[in-house]
Design an enzyme around this catalytic site. Structure first.
Site, mmCIF file in Angstrom:
data_model
loop_
_atom_site.group_PDB
_atom_site.id
_atom_site.type_symbol
_atom_site.label_atom_id
_atom_site.label_comp_id
_atom_site.label_asym_id
_atom_site.label_seq_id
_atom_site.Cartn_x
_atom_site.Cartn_y
_atom_site.Cartn_z
ATOM 1 N N CYS A 156 -11.247 2.714 -0.166
ATOM 2 C CA CYS A 156 -9.694 3.250 -0.204
ATOM 3 C C CYS A 156 -8.772 2.271 1.171
ATOM 4 O O CYS A 156 -9.772 2.350 2.268
ATOM 5 C CB CYS A 156 -9.658 5.002 0.132
ATOM 6 N N CYS A 158 -4.540 -1.319 -2.035
ATOM 7 C CA CYS A 158 -4.299 -0.040 -1.777
ATOM 8 C C CYS A 158 -4.994 0.119 -3.909
ATOM 9 O O CYS A 158 -4.905 -0.507 -4.254
ATOM 10 C CB CYS A 158 -3.042 0.764 -2.209
ATOM 11 N N HIS A 170 -7.475 2.624 4.207
ATOM 12 C CA HIS A 170 -7.506 3.285 5.255
ATOM 13 C C HIS A 170 -8.112 3.687 5.938
ATOM 14 O O HIS A 170 -8.152 4.358 7.340
ATOM 15 C CB HIS A 170 -6.513 5.234 4.543
ATOM 16 N N ASP A 196 0.618 -1.365 0.209
ATOM 17 C CA ASP A 196 1.125 -0.317 0.231
ATOM 18 C C ASP A 196 0.749 1.813 -0.120
ATOM 19 O O ASP A 196 2.150 0.766 -0.299
ATOM 20 C CB ASP A 196 -1.258 0.039 1.565
ATOM 21 N N SER A 197 -0.133 2.198 -0.229
ATOM 22 C CA SER A 197 0.958 3.649 -0.426
ATOM 23 C C SER A 197 1.264 3.863 1.204
ATOM 24 O O SER A 197 2.218 4.690 1.533
ATOM 25 C CB SER A 197 0.282 4.903 -0.575
ATOM 26 N N GLU A 215 -3.159 8.470 7.927
ATOM 27 C CA GLU A 215 -1.129 8.177 8.255
ATOM 28 C C GLU A 215 -0.372 9.174 9.700
ATOM 29 O O GLU A 215 0.237 8.463 10.070
ATOM 30 C CB GLU A 215 -1.176 8.803 6.758
#
Ligand code: DGL
Length: 278
Positions: A189, A78, A191, A15-16, A157
């Site tokens: 997403c 992701c 996240h 993932d990012s 994040e």
């Protein structure tokens, strides 16, 4: 490498940043014997506002890195990278590559009763129109309402999950979808499942929230079975500390702390990788 040796190789997940841990968590739950190597591209997060070309370049580098660690399959945990790079990765690399969008879309199509599905994600994912395309193929009668939520990934994040600012940002983003009378909302997403409770409160109990992580793990298991790649060596709890390996392109401690809180277990130190080398 023999097929037996190959089966016991790790699954690569990327993932990012920390969002893909929500997918890793589900794979660990559904396939507790599997070994995993996770890569979080924390030096280059967020991907959501970047061009297709850039995200594809990143995804290729990460896949090459994971292959250098002998993974047997890659999970693109992701949505943005799945939207921009999955097809190319599947064509270019000789191993199973699994994305998060098809599994999530299938779950949403099964869940909706009024045929009105909201999708939240990054600018890249929503702008790509991929959820409309996939849901349209599954059921042309479904109307899709997409909403890009670019501020949410950086807030996650940062670890601001219960912060009043995050709650307000969620309120503003979701207001539009509430007006559209959606009965299903895809957390498009990886996240966003970390903000699930906050979103549930905002949307109310009548809206089904879809976290594609569960279905992605189901798909991953099916694909590994089809390729005869399911691990056949049971993990011995507590004696196989190296089973999960975490790698990043920036500050290793940040990911280690996050991984411990998302996975609710102690994890070893994350390893920093010079991803531009791949
Ligand atoms: N977690 C990622 C996704 O599912 C990317 C978020 C970002 O880097 O902007 O799209």
């Amino acid at each position: 490498m023999s097929q037996t040796e190959k089966r016991n190789q790790p699954i690569g997940i990327f993932d990012s940043g920390v969002g893909g841990l929500t997918v890793a968590r589900e794979i660990m739950r559904q396939m507790p014997d599997e070994r995993l190597i996770y890569f979080g591209d924390t030096a280059r997060v967020p991907y959501g506002g970047k061009s297709r070309e850039t995200v594809l370049r990143y995804a290729r580098q990460i896949t090459r890195f994971l292959i250098s660690r002998d993974v047997k399959a890659v999970v693109v945990a992701c949505n943005t990278a799945t939207a921009f790079a999955l097809e190319d990765l599947q064509k270019e690399f000789d191993l199973p590559v699994i994305g998060v969008i098809h599994p999530g879309a299938e779950a949403a199509a099964a869940a909706t009763k009024n045929g009105r599905v909201g999708v939240i994600g990054t600018q890249g994912t929503i702008g790509s129109g991929i959820y409309e395309a996939v849901l349209g193929q599954l059921d042309p009668a479904i109307s899709v309402f997409g909403k890009a939520c670019p501020l949410l990934c950086p807030l996650v994040e940062e670890g601001w999950l219960d912060d009043p600012i995050t709650i307000e940002v969620i309120h503003r983003y979701l207001a539009e979808l509430k007006k559209q009378d959606v009965d299903t909302l895809v957390l498009g997403c990886t996240h966003y499942p970390l903000l699930r409770h906050q979103m549930e409160r905002e949307m109310g109990p009548e809206v089904a929230l879809i976290n594609p992580a569960y279905e992605t793990a189901v798909t991953c298991k099916r694909v590994l079975m089809q390729h005869r790649l399911l691990c056949d060596t049971p993990a011995i709890t507590g004696e196989d500390a190296d089973r999960y390996c975490f790698t990043v392109s920036d500050d290793p401690q940040h990911l280690q702390r996050f991984a411990e809180s998302v996975l609710r277990t102690e994890v070893g130190p994350a390893e920093k990788i010079d991803i531009e080398q791949y």
